[in-house]
Design a protein around this motif. Structure first.
Motif: not given
Length: 199
Positions: A48-58
């Protein structure tokens, strides 16, 4: 609860969970399921808060880099006071805490994360590049004060210090190096340019 507060709380909760997974099990264990399990929330919260897991990690990396930058920025305030070797040793010990070392490991182990980070930070590895810039700035200030040789190449000395000290900390499973080991690296790298070496 206002949306902004809920988002911030969810982000912090997920970032803290990811940091725990990273420190306990290393970069290869960092998955969206591991993070949401550690955070004790549904997997959908992350998406819900990040487009994908890589966006979250970045975002995780950039958040942790900002925190480390705040701590290392105090180094510049020590210019002209105390021993240059001692000032740098303290700053390097602070720069390479367990979180920083784990973040560097994460960034170097994931091509897709590095590609994503390059959009926000075109050059270098976060944390290493940041720390080198802080140290170069500090050495420049000391050079202007005459405590470092006028011909000292601070733009080479800074990454040399970062690379050498990172090697001491890079074994995630081992105990962190003693202060004396870091101090020895700093003393060796600065030999010949430090005009006020400690006795």
């Amino acid at each position: 609860m206002p949306t902004g507060v809920a988002l911030r709380d969810a982000r912090d909760q997920l970032f803290d969970a990811a940091e725990r997974v990273l420190l306990q099990d290393g970069p290869s264990a960092l998955t969206s399921r591991a993070v949401t399990t550690e955070a004790r929330c549904a997997k959908g919260v992350l998406h819900r808060h990040f487009t994908d897991f890589d966006a979250f990690l970045a975002e995780l990396v950039l958040d942790r880099v900002a925190r480390i930058d705040e701590r290392t920025a105090v180094l510049h305030k020590t210019a002209g006071a105390g021993s240059i070797v001692d000032n740098l040793t303290r700053a390097l010990m602070d720069s390479f805490g367990p979180v920083a070392v784990a973040i560097v490991s994460l960034v170097t182990s994931r091509d897709t994360l590095r590609a994503r980070l390059r959009r926000a930070r075109p050059t270098g590895v976060p944390i290493l590049t940041d720390a080198a810039a802080v140290i170069a700035s500090y050495l420049r200030a000391e050079r202007e004060l005459g405590r470092i040789a006028a011909d000292a190449d601070v733009d080479t000395l800074a990454p040399t210090l970062i690379g050498a000290v990172h090697m001491l900390f890079a074994d995630r499973q081992g105990a962190p190096p003693e202060v004396g080991a870091v101090r020895k690296v700093v003393t060796t790298v600065l030999s010949g340019v430090d005009r006020n070496p400690p006795h």
